[in-house]
Design a protein around this motif. Structure first.
Motif, PDB file in Angstrom:
ATOM      1  N   GLU A   1      45.353 -18.574  95.584  1.00  0.00           N
ATOM      2  CA  GLU A   1      45.168 -17.133  95.713  1.00  0.00           C
ATOM      3  C   GLU A   1      43.698 -16.826  95.936  1.00  0.00           C
ATOM      4  O   GLU A   1      42.824 -17.512  95.413  1.00  0.00           O
ATOM      5  CB  GLU A   1      45.649 -16.401  94.456  1.00  0.00           C
ATOM      6  CG  GLU A   1      47.147 -16.333  94.321  1.00  0.00           C
ATOM      7  CD  GLU A   1      47.586 -15.451  93.163  1.00  0.00           C
ATOM      8  OE1 GLU A   1      46.728 -14.732  92.602  1.00  0.00           O
ATOM      9  OE2 GLU A   1      48.773 -15.502  92.818  1.00  0.00           O
ATOM     10  N   LYS A   2      43.412 -15.785  96.702  1.00  0.00           N
ATOM     11  CA  LYS A   2      42.026 -15.383  96.954  1.00  0.00           C
ATOM     12  C   LYS A   2      41.478 -14.467  95.863  1.00  0.00           C
ATOM     13  O   LYS A   2      40.281 -14.403  95.653  1.00  0.00           O
ATOM     14  CB  LYS A   2      41.921 -14.677  98.301  1.00  0.00           C
ATOM     15  CG  LYS A   2      42.137 -15.602  99.471  1.00  0.00           C
ATOM     16  CD  LYS A   2      41.918 -14.895 100.770  1.00  0.00           C
ATOM     17  CE  LYS A   2      42.151 -15.859 101.920  1.00  0.00           C
ATOM     18  NZ  LYS A   2      41.917 -15.222 103.219  1.00  0.00           N
ATOM     19  N   LEU A   3      42.378 -13.751  95.192  1.00  0.00           N
ATOM     20  CA  LEU A   3      41.951 -12.787  94.180  1.00  0.00           C
ATOM     21  C   LEU A   3      41.337 -13.498  92.976  1.00  0.00           C
ATOM     22  O   LEU A   3      41.924 -14.422  92.417  1.00  0.00           O
ATOM     23  CB  LEU A   3      43.148 -11.944  93.727  1.00  0.00           C
ATOM     24  CG  LEU A   3      42.843 -10.878  92.674  1.00  0.00           C
ATOM     25  CD1 LEU A   3      41.926  -9.807  93.258  1.00  0.00           C
ATOM     26  CD2 LEU A   3      44.124 -10.260  92.179  1.00  0.00           C
ATOM     27  N   ILE A   4      40.159 -13.066  92.602  1.00  0.00           N
ATOM     28  CA  ILE A   4      39.469 -13.586  91.422  1.00  0.00           C
ATOM     29  C   ILE A   4      39.352 -12.447  90.424  1.00  0.00           C
ATOM     30  O   ILE A   4      38.887 -11.359  90.763  1.00  0.00           O
ATOM     31  CB  ILE A   4      38.071 -14.117  91.783  1.00  0.00           C
ATOM     32  CG1 ILE A   4      38.184 -15.284  92.763  1.00  0.00           C
ATOM     33  CG2 ILE A   4      37.316 -14.524  90.534  1.00  0.00           C
ATOM     34  CD1 ILE A   4      36.847 -15.756  93.295  1.00  0.00           C
ATOM     35  N   LYS A   5      39.777 -12.686  89.204  1.00  0.00           N
ATOM     36  CA  LYS A   5      39.687 -11.680  88.146  1.00  0.00           C
ATOM     37  C   LYS A   5      38.529 -12.029  87.225  1.00  0.00           C
ATOM     38  O   LYS A   5      38.278 -13.201  86.961  1.00  0.00           O
ATOM     39  CB  LYS A   5      40.980 -11.630  87.336  1.00  0.00           C
ATOM     40  CG  LYS A   5      42.189 -11.219  88.130  1.00  0.00           C
ATOM     41  CD  LYS A   5      43.414 -11.231  87.256  1.00  0.00           C
ATOM     42  CE  LYS A   5      44.657 -10.925  88.047  1.00  0.00           C
ATOM     43  NZ  LYS A   5      45.864 -11.023  87.230  1.00  0.00           N
ATOM     44  N   SER A   6      37.849 -11.017  86.735  1.00  0.00           N
ATOM     45  CA  SER A   6      36.773 -11.247  85.780  1.00  0.00           C
ATOM     46  C   SER A   6      36.862 -10.220  84.657  1.00  0.00           C
ATOM     47  O   SER A   6      37.255  -9.076  84.879  1.00  0.00           O
ATOM     48  CB  SER A   6      35.410 -11.165  86.456  1.00  0.00           C
ATOM     49  OG  SER A   6      35.166  -9.861  86.910  1.00  0.00           O
ATOM     50  N   TYR A   7      36.496 -10.674  83.469  1.00  0.00           N
ATOM     51  CA  TYR A   7      36.521  -9.815  82.292  1.00  0.00           C
ATOM     52  C   TYR A   7      35.228 -10.025  81.515  1.00  0.00           C
ATOM     53  O   TYR A   7      34.831 -11.166  81.253  1.00  0.00           O
ATOM     54  CB  TYR A   7      37.712 -10.142  81.387  1.00  0.00           C
ATOM     55  CG  TYR A   7      39.043  -9.992  82.081  1.00  0.00           C
ATOM     56  CD1 TYR A   7      39.641  -8.744  82.204  1.00  0.00           C
ATOM     57  CD2 TYR A   7      39.686 -11.092  82.629  1.00  0.00           C
ATOM     58  CE1 TYR A   7      40.857  -8.597  82.850  1.00  0.00           C
ATOM     59  CE2 TYR A   7      40.902 -10.957  83.279  1.00  0.00           C
ATOM     60  CZ  TYR A   7      41.483  -9.704  83.387  1.00  0.00           C
ATOM     61  OH  TYR A   7      42.681  -9.574  84.031  1.00  0.00           O
ATOM     62  N   GLU A   8      34.589  -8.923  81.133  1.00  0.00           N
ATOM     63  CA  GLU A   8      33.370  -9.018  80.334  1.00  0.00           C
ATOM     64  C   GLU A   8      33.760  -9.339  78.891  1.00  0.00           C
ATOM     65  O   GLU A   8      34.577  -8.644  78.297  1.00  0.00           O
ATOM     66  CB  GLU A   8      32.594  -7.720  80.397  1.00  0.00           C
ATOM     67  CG  GLU A   8      31.253  -7.809  79.701  1.00  0.00           C
ATOM     68  CD  GLU A   8      30.464  -6.528  79.847  1.00  0.00           C
ATOM     69  OE1 GLU A   8      29.319  -6.622  80.296  1.00  0.00           O
ATOM     70  OE2 GLU A   8      30.995  -5.460  79.506  1.00  0.00           O
ATOM     71  N   ILE A   9      33.176 -10.409  78.350  1.00  0.00           N
ATOM     72  CA  ILE A   9      33.493 -10.783  76.974  1.00  0.00           C
ATOM     73  C   ILE A   9      32.346 -10.471  76.021  1.00  0.00           C
ATOM     74  O   ILE A   9      32.557 -10.457  74.810  1.00  0.00           O
ATOM     75  CB  ILE A   9      33.923 -12.263  76.868  1.00  0.00           C
ATOM     76  CG1 ILE A   9      32.839 -13.206  77.376  1.00  0.00           C
ATOM     77  CG2 ILE A   9      35.229 -12.494  77.603  1.00  0.00           C
ATOM     78  CD1 ILE A   9      33.141 -14.679  77.156  1.00  0.00           C
ATOM     79  N   ALA A  10      31.148 -10.230  76.559  1.00  0.00           N
ATOM     80  CA  ALA A  10      30.020  -9.867  75.695  1.00  0.00           C
ATOM     81  C   ALA A  10      28.929  -9.202  76.517  1.00  0.00           C
ATOM     82  O   ALA A  10      28.737  -9.525  77.687  1.00  0.00           O
ATOM     83  CB  ALA A  10      29.455 -11.092  74.996  1.00  0.00           C
ATOM     84  N   CYS A  11      28.236  -8.281  75.882  1.00  0.00           N
ATOM     85  CA  CYS A  11      27.066  -7.646  76.477  1.00  0.00           C
ATOM     86  C   CYS A  11      26.127  -7.300  75.321  1.00  0.00           C
ATOM     87  O   CYS A  11      26.556  -6.696  74.335  1.00  0.00           O
ATOM     88  CB  CYS A  11      27.467  -6.393  77.243  1.00  0.00           C
ATOM     89  SG  CYS A  11      26.082  -5.617  78.091  1.00  0.00           S
ATOM     90  N   PHE A  12      24.873  -7.713  75.437  1.00  0.00           N
ATOM     91  CA  PHE A  12      23.925  -7.466  74.350  1.00  0.00           C
ATOM     92  C   PHE A  12      22.528  -7.301  74.921  1.00  0.00           C
ATOM     93  O   PHE A  12      22.263  -7.643  76.074  1.00  0.00           O
ATOM     94  CB  PHE A  12      23.966  -8.604  73.313  1.00  0.00           C
ATOM     95  CG  PHE A  12      23.775  -9.970  73.894  1.00  0.00           C
ATOM     96  CD1 PHE A  12      22.523 -10.542  73.971  1.00  0.00           C
ATOM     97  CD2 PHE A  12      24.865 -10.688  74.374  1.00  0.00           C
ATOM     98  CE1 PHE A  12      22.338 -11.795  74.508  1.00  0.00           C
ATOM     99  CE2 PHE A  12      24.700 -11.945  74.909  1.00  0.00           C
ATOM    100  CZ  PHE A  12      23.435 -12.502  74.982  1.00  0.00           C
ATOM    101  N   ASN A  13      21.632  -6.761  74.110  1.00  0.00           N
ATOM    102  CA  ASN A  13      20.265  -6.467  74.544  1.00  0.00           C
ATOM    103  C   ASN A  13      19.550  -7.709  75.054  1.00  0.00           C
ATOM    104  O   ASN A  13      19.845  -8.825  74.664  1.00  0.00           O
ATOM    105  CB  ASN A  13      19.456  -5.842  73.403  1.00  0.00           C
ATOM    106  CG  ASN A  13      19.911  -4.443  73.112  1.00  0.00           C
ATOM    107  OD1 ASN A  13      20.422  -3.751  73.977  1.00  0.00           O
ATOM    108  ND2 ASN A  13      19.724  -4.016  71.876  1.00  0.00           N
ATOM    109  N   HIS A  14      18.585  -7.464  75.901  1.00  0.00           N
ATOM    110  CA  HIS A  14      17.831  -8.519  76.564  1.00  0.00           C
ATOM    111  C   HIS A  14      16.882  -9.194  75.570  1.00  0.00           C
ATOM    112  O   HIS A  14      15.724  -8.844  75.470  1.00  0.00           O
ATOM    113  CB  HIS A  14      17.042  -7.890  77.716  1.00  0.00           C
ATOM    114  CG  HIS A  14      16.830  -8.801  78.858  1.00  0.00           C
ATOM    115  ND1 HIS A  14      15.640  -9.412  79.087  1.00  0.00           N
ATOM    116  CD2 HIS A  14      17.676  -9.218  79.822  1.00  0.00           C
ATOM    117  CE1 HIS A  14      15.740 -10.156  80.164  1.00  0.00           C
ATOM    118  NE2 HIS A  14      16.973 -10.054  80.628  1.00  0.00           N
ATOM    119  N   SER A  15      17.400 -10.172  74.835  1.00  0.00           N
ATOM    120  CA  SER A  15      16.618 -10.906  73.847  1.00  0.00           C
ATOM    121  C   SER A  15      16.897 -12.400  74.007  1.00  0.00           C
ATOM    122  O   SER A  15      18.047 -12.821  73.966  1.00  0.00           O
ATOM    123  CB  SER A  15      17.008 -10.444  72.440  1.00  0.00           C
ATOM    124  OG  SER A  15      16.622 -11.391  71.470  1.00  0.00           O
TER     125      SER A  15
END
Length: 113
Positions: free
Chosen positions: A54-68
């Motif tokens: 399949e060509k479709l690629i799925k992505s899910y954000e699992i974390a986001c945090f401050n630039h440290s």
């Protein structure tokens, strides 16, 4: 909430999200992407998946945090101890343009001629 507790809860949340999306579905390829996002001054961790043929690629954000850098090392260490998936790094200073724009994908509502 102190910094150490916040870090521990953030890592726990990331691993929980990882376990939720990493279902080990048959004929599916999984990989991780870490984005150094300079626009929002943060790091974002994503899990990507693609079914075989399949060509479709799925992505899910699992974390986001401050630039440290210290937080980044802690999150990365925890993730590498939890999984052996390939990890790719992206930086918003060097944006990637896709090879081609999908114009026809009736399943997702793209039908631009």
């Amino acid at each position: 909430m102190d910094k150490e507790t916040e870090l521990r809860l953030g890592i726990k949340s990331m691993l929980s999200q990882y376990n939720h999306y990493f279902t080990r579905a048959p004929h599916t390829r999984y990989w991780l992407v870490v984005v150094d996002n300079h626009f929002e001054d943060c790091y974002s961790f994503f899990i990507y998946m693609q079914r075989f043929k399949e060509k479709l690629i799925k992505s899910y954000e699992i974390a986001c945090f401050n630039h440290s850098k210290e937080d980044y090392r802690n999150y990365m260490t925890a993730l590498q101890q939890h999984t052996h998936l390939s990890v790719y790094f992206r930086d918003t200073h060097r944006l990637i343009h896709p090879d081609k724009v999908i114009k026809v994908d009736l399943f997702h509502g793209h039908n631009h001629k």
